[in-house]
Write a protein that holds these residues in place. Sequence first.
Motif, short mmCIF file in Angstrom:
data_model
loop_
_atom_site.label_atom_id
_atom_site.label_comp_id
_atom_site.label_asym_id
_atom_site.label_seq_id
_atom_site.Cartn_x
_atom_site.Cartn_y
_atom_site.Cartn_z
N PRO A 1 12.79 -24.18 -52.09
CA PRO A 1 11.75 -24.88 -51.69
C PRO A 1 10.71 -23.39 -50.90
O PRO A 1 11.35 -22.44 -50.80
CB PRO A 1 12.02 -24.71 -49.71
CG PRO A 1 13.76 -24.47 -49.94
CD PRO A 1 14.12 -24.48 -50.21
N HIS A 2 9.57 -23.26 -51.14
CA HIS A 2 8.50 -22.71 -51.73
C HIS A 2 8.72 -22.16 -52.47
O HIS A 2 7.85 -20.74 -51.96
CB HIS A 2 8.71 -22.48 -50.42
CG HIS A 2 8.32 -23.18 -48.96
ND1 HIS A 2 7.30 -24.61 -48.86
CD2 HIS A 2 9.07 -23.59 -48.40
CE1 HIS A 2 8.41 -25.52 -48.39
NE2 HIS A 2 8.65 -24.59 -47.41
N LEU A 3 9.45 -21.37 -53.13
CA LEU A 3 10.16 -20.27 -54.02
C LEU A 3 8.95 -20.18 -55.44
O LEU A 3 8.29 -19.61 -55.97
CB LEU A 3 10.65 -19.92 -54.96
CG LEU A 3 11.16 -19.04 -55.60
CD1 LEU A 3 11.22 -17.63 -54.30
CD2 LEU A 3 13.02 -18.32 -55.67
N ALA A 4 8.26 -20.94 -56.02
CA ALA A 4 8.64 -21.76 -57.14
C ALA A 4 6.38 -21.47 -56.91
O ALA A 4 5.61 -21.62 -56.49
CB ALA A 4 8.21 -23.33 -57.76
N GLY A 5 6.27 -19.98 -58.32
CA GLY A 5 5.23 -19.28 -58.38
C GLY A 5 4.63 -18.22 -57.33
O GLY A 5 3.34 -18.13 -56.63
N HIS B 1 4.57 -16.28 -48.25
CA HIS B 1 3.80 -17.14 -47.71
C HIS B 1 3.45 -16.50 -46.30
O HIS B 1 2.70 -17.44 -45.88
CB HIS B 1 5.00 -18.46 -47.33
CG HIS B 1 4.74 -19.04 -48.66
ND1 HIS B 1 3.28 -19.87 -49.41
CD2 HIS B 1 6.12 -19.48 -49.80
CE1 HIS B 1 4.50 -19.72 -50.68
NE2 HIS B 1 5.97 -20.18 -51.23
N THR B 2 4.16 -16.03 -44.82
CA THR B 2 4.11 -15.47 -43.84
C THR B 2 2.70 -14.16 -44.25
O THR B 2 1.75 -14.77 -43.51
CB THR B 2 5.17 -14.47 -43.62
OG1 THR B 2 6.07 -15.49 -42.96
CG2 THR B 2 5.23 -14.04 -42.13
N ILE B 3 3.06 -13.50 -45.17
CA ILE B 3 1.82 -12.60 -45.75
C ILE B 3 0.50 -13.53 -46.27
O ILE B 3 -0.72 -13.27 -45.15
CB ILE B 3 1.92 -11.04 -46.70
CG1 ILE B 3 2.58 -10.98 -46.77
CG2 ILE B 3 0.78 -11.13 -46.76
CD1 ILE B 3 3.92 -10.26 -47.36
N TYR C 1 -3.70 -13.25 -44.84
CA TYR C 1 -4.21 -12.58 -45.49
C TYR C 1 -4.31 -13.37 -46.96
O TYR C 1 -3.63 -13.17 -47.84
CB TYR C 1 -3.60 -11.03 -45.67
CG TYR C 1 -4.17 -10.74 -44.15
CD1 TYR C 1 -4.84 -9.94 -43.71
CD2 TYR C 1 -2.92 -9.88 -43.09
CE1 TYR C 1 -5.82 -8.98 -42.51
CE2 TYR C 1 -3.12 -9.67 -42.61
CZ TYR C 1 -4.75 -9.32 -41.68
OH TYR C 1 -4.72 -9.09 -41.01
N PRO C 2 -5.56 -14.05 -46.91
CA PRO C 2 -4.48 -15.34 -48.27
C PRO C 2 -5.03 -13.71 -49.40
O PRO C 2 -4.34 -14.59 -50.56
CB PRO C 2 -5.79 -16.12 -48.16
CG PRO C 2 -6.60 -16.60 -46.99
CD PRO C 2 -5.29 -15.10 -46.29
N ALA C 3 -5.72 -12.77 -49.38
CA ALA C 3 -6.43 -12.49 -50.43
C ALA C 3 -5.23 -11.24 -50.60
O ALA C 3 -5.83 -10.58 -51.65
CB ALA C 3 -7.47 -11.99 -50.41
N ALA C 4 -4.33 -11.10 -50.08
CA ALA C 4 -4.03 -10.08 -49.97
C ALA C 4 -2.90 -10.43 -51.54
O ALA C 4 -2.11 -11.57 -51.61
CB ALA C 4 -2.36 -10.19 -49.17
N TRP D 1 1.45 -5.79 -51.43
CA TRP D 1 3.19 -5.74 -50.37
C TRP D 1 3.76 -6.05 -51.88
O TRP D 1 3.78 -7.08 -52.99
CB TRP D 1 2.79 -7.02 -49.84
CG TRP D 1 2.03 -7.00 -48.97
CD1 TRP D 1 0.46 -7.68 -48.76
CD2 TRP D 1 2.12 -6.84 -47.49
NE1 TRP D 1 -0.70 -7.87 -47.54
CE2 TRP D 1 0.89 -6.96 -47.32
CE3 TRP D 1 3.39 -6.55 -46.87
CZ2 TRP D 1 1.26 -6.87 -45.17
CZ3 TRP D 1 3.27 -6.44 -45.66
CH2 TRP D 1 2.06 -6.81 -44.54
N ASN D 2 5.28 -5.25 -51.60
CA ASN D 2 6.34 -5.69 -52.85
C ASN D 2 7.59 -6.80 -51.40
O ASN D 2 7.55 -5.85 -50.32
CB ASN D 2 6.87 -4.81 -53.31
CG ASN D 2 6.00 -3.87 -54.43
OD1 ASN D 2 5.72 -4.70 -54.84
ND2 ASN D 2 5.73 -3.00 -54.07
N THR D 3 8.03 -7.27 -51.81
CA THR D 3 8.74 -7.97 -51.07
C THR D 3 10.50 -6.75 -50.68
O THR D 3 10.13 -6.78 -49.36
CB THR D 3 9.16 -8.87 -51.41
OG1 THR D 3 9.05 -9.18 -52.16
CG2 THR D 3 8.00 -10.60 -50.41
#
Length: 445
Positions: free
Chosen positions: A267-271, A203-205, A209-212, A157-159
């Motif tokens: 928030p939640h952006l790093a990495g 984070h939604t993806i 789907y943790p492996a995506a 995916w690309n956001t």
Amino acid sequence: MAQARMIFPPDFLWGTAVSSHQVEGNNTNNDWWTWEQEDGRILHHHRSGLACNWWENAEADLDAAAQMGLNAQRISIEWSRVEPEPSVFSAAALDRYREILIAMHERGLEPMVTLHHFTNPRWLVEKGDFNVDVVVDYFQRYTAKVVDALGDLIPKWNTFNEPMVYVFMRYMADEFPAPQKHGFGPGFQAVRHMLHCHAAAYHTIKEKYPAAQVGIAKSMQVFAPRLGGNWLDGWMARRVKGVFNDLWLDSLATGQLKRPFGRGRIPHLAGSFDFIGVNYYTRFRVKFPPGREFIVRDWGDEAIVSDGAYGEVYPAGLFQVINQATRYQKPIYITENGLPDQADRLRPSFILTHLREVWRAVSFCFPVMGYYHWSLVDNFEWHNGWSQRFGLIEMDPDTQARQWRRSAHLYREICLSNSISSDMAARYAPELLATLFPGREPQSV
Ligand code: BGC
């Protein structure tokens, strides 16, 4: 003559890239469609119209992609189709994307999917698009819907596609559909909101789907001082490179905003990225003082320039931007690279010389995992309409007739053999032999 071959890793991805509005046709619900109807917005008053008719028959071009030996394909999802009215989702649109994704899998083309490629639903623009906080909820809700409906078919995916190009062309250059507010302030505000949207979508993806693999297609160009310039032009070029190439990725890596984007932490952006998609096209010449334009279109007498003065052909730049991207220590995909060249005069040598740079990078252990040429077929080139032709396959937008350019045959040989060779150069771009493969036959005694 001795044959030489530059071989790519066995699992290398060979693809092409397209985007929804540029190929699907009849995307009547987005801001570009409205913009195209206004006088003077698009060169020669061209319109996207039926584009490449992918909404009806993407399968025909996917057949061609498979024949070309590709094992990957980059597309984008059109938000305005999936959510034509706020929180009203179109099951029919999602079904059609399912069909297209299944068609890709059936043909051995691994999908890479972008959630936002320059277009917005009209309703979003009316609500203030990326200048209002609530856009983050909207983007997250749209992403969640796509993940639920299609996520099982999407490994990569690309956001966003080229957020800095989007912001620059829209808020500063007046080339893309006008936002409600204009200028640097609102433009950088949009950047901040897009970074929030990226984190939410990532984070939604990954939750489902943790492996995506989730990343971004980032425009990374070379910015050099104008020819004959002084240290101020050099300083300006470094500033522009920083804002245009680096800052977005720095924010993704650290979670921090830097000026001129703003200050503070998201928030939640790093990495929040698993790979970097590099879209590379050209080397820009930068001047100081900038005035309305900070780019000069004087490339010097020696430069090779593509159709419509789109830009200088500068293969070494691809190695340079790959090198820049390695500092984030993530896998790299070349998610776009190409040129407008209706007559296919430059494209064969463009492909060979740029792929030589990719091969060089891979040979130095830089983690470049794939290459997506822009583009498979001639498509609607935004404000330049149909005047600039990027396709490996030529297409007449009036008749929809297609014809493979020589470069398509060359790219097929490359993808099928997973290599570029002196034999290919001899047949498709003999002028390159001396530079790409400089070795000589020994003199017989
Ligand atoms: C964009 C494409 C565009 C290509 C050629 C990239 O900036 O992502 O949509 O067609 O360049 O100009």
